[in-house]
Write an enzyme that holds these catalytic residues in place. Structure first.
Site, PDB file in Angstrom:
ATOM      1  N   HIS A 181       0.913  -1.596   0.301  1.00  0.00           N
ATOM      2  CA  HIS A 181       0.198   0.009  -0.014  1.00  0.00           C
ATOM      3  C   HIS A 181       0.711   1.832   0.341  1.00  0.00           C
ATOM      4  O   HIS A 181       0.503   2.091  -0.359  1.00  0.00           O
ATOM      5  CB  HIS A 181      -1.005   0.401   0.892  1.00  0.00           C
ATOM      6  CG  HIS A 181      -0.053   0.001   2.260  1.00  0.00           C
ATOM      7  ND1 HIS A 181       0.116  -0.672   3.188  1.00  0.00           N
ATOM      8  CD2 HIS A 181      -0.266   1.432   3.038  1.00  0.00           C
ATOM      9  CE1 HIS A 181       0.145  -0.409   4.269  1.00  0.00           C
ATOM     10  NE2 HIS A 181       0.461   1.031   4.639  1.00  0.00           N
ATOM     11  N   ASP A 226       0.033  -7.797   1.128  1.00  0.00           N
ATOM     12  CA  ASP A 226       0.245  -6.646   1.651  1.00  0.00           C
ATOM     13  C   ASP A 226       2.059  -5.650   1.561  1.00  0.00           C
ATOM     14  O   ASP A 226       2.959  -5.749   2.473  1.00  0.00           O
ATOM     15  CB  ASP A 226      -0.656  -5.363   2.830  1.00  0.00           C
ATOM     16  CG  ASP A 226      -0.534  -4.268   2.636  1.00  0.00           C
ATOM     17  OD1 ASP A 226       0.097  -3.585   1.647  1.00  0.00           O
ATOM     18  OD2 ASP A 226      -0.063  -3.577   3.930  1.00  0.00           O
ATOM     19  N   SER A 262       4.887   2.832   7.731  1.00  0.00           N
ATOM     20  CA  SER A 262       4.467   1.648   7.190  1.00  0.00           C
ATOM     21  C   SER A 262       5.297   1.219   6.843  1.00  0.00           C
ATOM     22  O   SER A 262       6.254   1.948   5.323  1.00  0.00           O
ATOM     23  CB  SER A 262       3.221   1.636   6.606  1.00  0.00           C
ATOM     24  OG  SER A 262       2.340   1.577   5.762  1.00  0.00           O
TER      25      SER A 262
END
Length: 333
Positions: free
Chosen positions: A142, A172, A277
């Site tokens: 992402h 992911d 992230s």
């Protein structure tokens, strides 16, 4: 015990009493005493047998085979880097700083990068982990999903253009590769199967674009079923300060959309914020045990008060390792 025992071969001198008491009668049948006192012969030291010898033998074998004993030898010899307690784990932290957050940060920070991705949906900032010296980097899907341009900044301030090599939205994960890079510090990938609740961990990333931020905490839970969006651009930074994910049937930090994927995650209370992230969750030996992927922010929070509340999630590094071949092949899904 007050009882005493004679060793084999010891005997009492039958003439001892006669020498002490000259007037005592002497049995004529006894042989005459020796002209000189016998010279005591030194006894050879016996080799230890039984448990002590067995333990010594086991220690020698363990030193040759196991990493745990190797660490004990390292402490004696003063070497800086040795095998740790598991053959699948390496201690990359100098022995003088073993078990310290500062030691982990110093050893691993050169392997963590900031990623800036530009897409039609806007821009996003995330983190990544260098896994080869020529610039292969693992991050979250992402972070780079739908990106038309990816720029990467290393810990020494150098900026590179990166190409997206492979993506796996189901996990992911994404693999990107820096252009014209060499001599980078690759991280050591650990074994997430050996992680236990309560283990101390360190997180390194670029929250809110603050490159090289270090936080610490513990592993607070394992095997959490975390659901994240696979929709392009949906997992970009949200107004509430986080990125959307679902846990226990509830959605956090925004709507995950209709296209989602679920994976088993490591839960940590190490502070994670937007920008972490794709960064690293690290054990106290300096091994990467997870890729940080989601965080919780209180519903309705604004950007001024959003932040970590001790609920962060990371993709186990063994999941990453099992996916590397597919990512390197260029598969994108």
């Amino acid at each position: 015990m007050t009882e005493s025992f004679r060793r084999s071969g010891d005997h009492q001198d039958p003439y001892q009493g006669a020498q002490q008491h000259a007037s005592s009668p002497v049995n004529p049948e006894w042989p005459p005493p020796p002209a000189h006192e016998p010279i005591a012969q030194p006894r050879r030291a016996k080799r230890p047998r039984g448990p002590v010898a067995l333990l010594a033998a086991v220690a020698i074998v363990a030193a040759a085979v196991g990493g745990g004993t190797a660490y004990g030898i390292q402490e004696l010899t003063g070497d800086d880097t040795v095998a740790a307690t598991s053959s699948t784990s390496t201690n990359v932290v100098p022995s003088s700083q073993k078990g310290t957050v500062s030691g982990v940060a110093k050893a691993v920070s050169p392997s963590i990068v900031e990623i800036n991705a530009q897409s039609n949906a806007g821009s996003s900032t995330g983190s990544g982990v260098i896994i080869t010296s020529d610039g292969e980097i693992i991050t979250n899907n992402h972070v780079v999903s739908g990106a038309s341009q990816v720029k990467v900044t290393t810990s020494d301030g150098k900026t590179y253009t990166a190409d997206v090599v492979g993506t796996d939205s189901g996990k992911d994960l994404a693999l990107i590769k820096l252009q014209n890079a060499s001599g980078l510090t690759a991280a050591t990938l650990g074994d997430s199967d050996g992680v236990q609740v309560g283990d101390e961990v360190v997180a390194i990333g670029s929250p809110e674009g603050l490159t090289g931020t270090v936080t610490s905490g513990i592993v607070s839970a394992l095997d959490r079923d975390v659901t994240v969006s696979t929709d392009e651009g949906r997992q970009q930074q949200q107004p509430g300060g986080g990125w959307p994910f679902e846990f226990g049937g509830q959605q956090f930090n925004g709507d995950t959309g209709s296209s989602t994927t679920t994976y088993k995650a490591i839960q940590t209370d190490a502070s994670l914020n937007p920008g972490n992230s794709g960064g690293a969750l690290i054990d106290m030996n300096g091994n990467i045990i997870g890729i940080n992927s989601a965080m919780y922010s209180a519903a309705g929070s604004s950007s001024s008060d959003a932040g970590s509340v001790g609920l962060g999630f990371a993709i186990p590094i063994n999941t990453v390792k099992s996916d590397l071949a597919k990512l390197r092949s260029g598969e994108q899904n």
